[in-house]
Design a protein around this motif. Sequence first.
Motif, PDB file in Angstrom:
ATOM      1  N   UNK A  88       0.687  -1.570   0.487  1.00 40.06           N
ATOM      2  CA  UNK A  88       0.024   0.131  -0.218  1.00 40.06           C
ATOM      3  C   UNK A  88       1.227   1.346   0.363  1.00 40.06           C
ATOM      4  N   UNK A  89       2.070   1.078   0.347  1.00 43.24           N
ATOM      5  CA  UNK A  89       3.075   1.888   0.339  1.00 43.24           C
ATOM      6  C   UNK A  89       2.610   3.372   0.725  1.00 43.24           C
ATOM      7  N   UNK A  90       2.393   3.178   2.353  1.00 44.98           N
ATOM      8  CA  UNK A  90       1.491   4.181   2.713  1.00 44.98           C
ATOM      9  C   UNK A  90       0.700   5.529   2.084  1.00 44.98           C
ATOM     10  N   UNK A  91       0.014   4.856   0.746  1.00 43.99           N
ATOM     11  CA  UNK A  91      -0.812   5.719  -0.212  1.00 43.99           C
ATOM     12  C   UNK A  91       0.104   6.396  -1.087  1.00 43.99           C
ATOM     13  N   UNK A  92       1.669   6.145  -1.163  1.00 42.16           N
ATOM     14  CA  UNK A  92       2.228   6.875  -2.166  1.00 42.16           C
ATOM     15  C   UNK A  92       1.985   5.967  -3.532  1.00 42.16           C
ATOM     16  N   UNK A  93       1.498   7.015  -4.766  1.00 41.38           N
ATOM     17  CA  UNK A  93       1.322   6.396  -5.912  1.00 41.38           C
ATOM     18  C   UNK A  93       2.425   7.015  -6.658  1.00 41.38           C
ATOM     19  N   UNK A 107      -7.596  13.423  -6.257  1.00 43.10           N
ATOM     20  CA  UNK A 107      -8.100  12.018  -5.419  1.00 43.10           C
ATOM     21  C   UNK A 107      -7.644  12.773  -3.847  1.00 43.10           C
ATOM     22  N   UNK A 108      -6.979  13.485  -3.718  1.00 46.86           N
ATOM     23  CA  UNK A 108      -5.879  13.200  -2.940  1.00 46.86           C
ATOM     24  C   UNK A 108      -6.875  13.160  -2.004  1.00 46.86           C
ATOM     25  N   UNK A 122      -7.115   9.788   3.182  1.00 49.46           N
ATOM     26  CA  UNK A 122      -7.807   8.852   4.506  1.00 49.46           C
ATOM     27  C   UNK A 122      -6.938   7.635   4.221  1.00 49.46           C
ATOM     28  N   UNK A 123      -6.564   7.230   3.019  1.00 48.92           N
ATOM     29  CA  UNK A 123      -6.022   5.640   2.948  1.00 48.92           C
ATOM     30  C   UNK A 123      -4.785   5.441   3.125  1.00 48.92           C
TER      31      UNK A 123
END
Length: 530
Positions: free
Chosen positions: A362-367, A518-519, A524-525
């Motif tokens: 999930x990469x702490x939400x980093x995409x 989507x920020x 939140x994720x």
Amino acid sequence: MGIYLGLDSSTQSLSGLAIDTESKAVVFEHSIVFTRDLPQYGTENGVLRGPGGEAWSPPLLWVEALDRLMAAFASSGVDLRRLVAVSGAGQQHGTVYLKEGFSRRLAELDARRPLHEQLQDAFSRAHAPIWLDASSAEECREIEEAAQLLGGLTALSGSPATLRFSGPQIRKFAKQESAAYAATARIHLVSSFICSLLLGADAPIDHGDGSGMNLMDLKARDWHPRLIAATAAGLSRRLPPLVAPNTFAGNIGRTWVERYGLPAAARVLVFSGDNPCTLVGLGLTEPGLAAISLGTSDTNFAVAEELRVSPSGEGHVFVSPSGGYMSLICYANGSLAREKVRAEQGLDWNGFEAALEESPPGNRGKLMLPYFCEEITPLTRRAQVYRFGLAASDAAGQCRAIFEAQALSQRLHSRHLPSPKMLYATGGASRNRALMQVFADVFGVPVRRLRTQAGASLGAALRAFQADSGKPWAEATRDFVTFETAIAPRPVAHSCYGDLLPIYEACEDFALRGGKDPEARRLEFMRRWS
Ligand code: XUL
């Protein structure tokens, strides 16, 4: 029973793999890597690029590579007298343009001289456009429009008009270089071109690779006369005939017998595309099985009973070598994108995997949306990498982000297909255990890696064996298609990726289609999964 040789003319290399069906062993494996072994052609990883999204390869490079590969086969110690048949795989969609007299030139080759020296003058176009080419948007529109009157291109040919497909590429050439088109007597695919070299005669195109041209009637398994007419004038006489994938095209050419001592009785099975061959190399000869092949292109494919294409036009249906259909989704940012991130971080692959482990699934939400080159799926004409919450100096985040992006994108864009129960994997990057774990976690199914990375050349050798022996597919492939222990999905990681998938989709939507930022959802994720 005896020795069967499979070739794979791919983007970055030409490889060969031979199986001995008596000892049930792989007896030869060799690759000619274009940038390493044939740098004089000036390609970067086998590709020449133009300013408008063009991507080409010099066909003479493939000729010289074939000569070298056959030399390596002949001197490998394999008992050449036992060679029964050869077949091959070619990167799909690429087209080779030849002047009048190509087959005469092949028949008259002097076996004492290198082939590439004798074929220099055979081409009406020096460069072959390949699957990475994204420059035919206008022609796609024109062909799609013409096909509307015929009931739609997807229903007819299994694919919408597609930038890299042969038909739009041929139309562009005929429009923009009409004199060179007029001087073209034969247009081959990469697969049928290499097959012709081996035969010493003009080879047919098989239904599998023919499906990737926007020119074939998928149900009738023949050229569609009106699609051909809508693509370019006089095209029909420039195309070789289409044949079923289990057709022997003839015996190996005299040149190879005299030059390297190959047996004149060895037969050549018509070549096919690399993806249809990989399907066989993975043992996927029955409906319901799905696979990933991770190489220059990443592909996702499955044996299909029916024509099922995605509503957004990203998927394709091809004829499969075992007779039915196969579905295929292709991603342009495969190995070269993985390489880019690794090089940007100054890491080797061990360092890359170690860095990746420092960040959780999930990469702490980093995409990342890793469009280092123009992407095929989702279609984007602009090479641009988008990063969300990801700092350039964050090695762990960058390494995990590229792997997660590739697996999430595969899951997202294969939603129109039945969910797989297992993913079979091949291609160079399938060696990377961390990448396979990400795929298992994202899809929530076990991943089984083929023991050899050379799925396409193994598949080609097995096609030759199956067609020669007439054995049922399962029996013909059984001894050679062997897998490593499956990599199991981890339930917590899978549920994390279930939450991340819609955010990844929203990022795509935001970056490519002007969707909502989507920020807030991403943060939140991050709170939930950090
Ligand atoms: C499939 C595709 C690629 C090439 C390259 O449609 O374009 O997978 O076959 O190998």
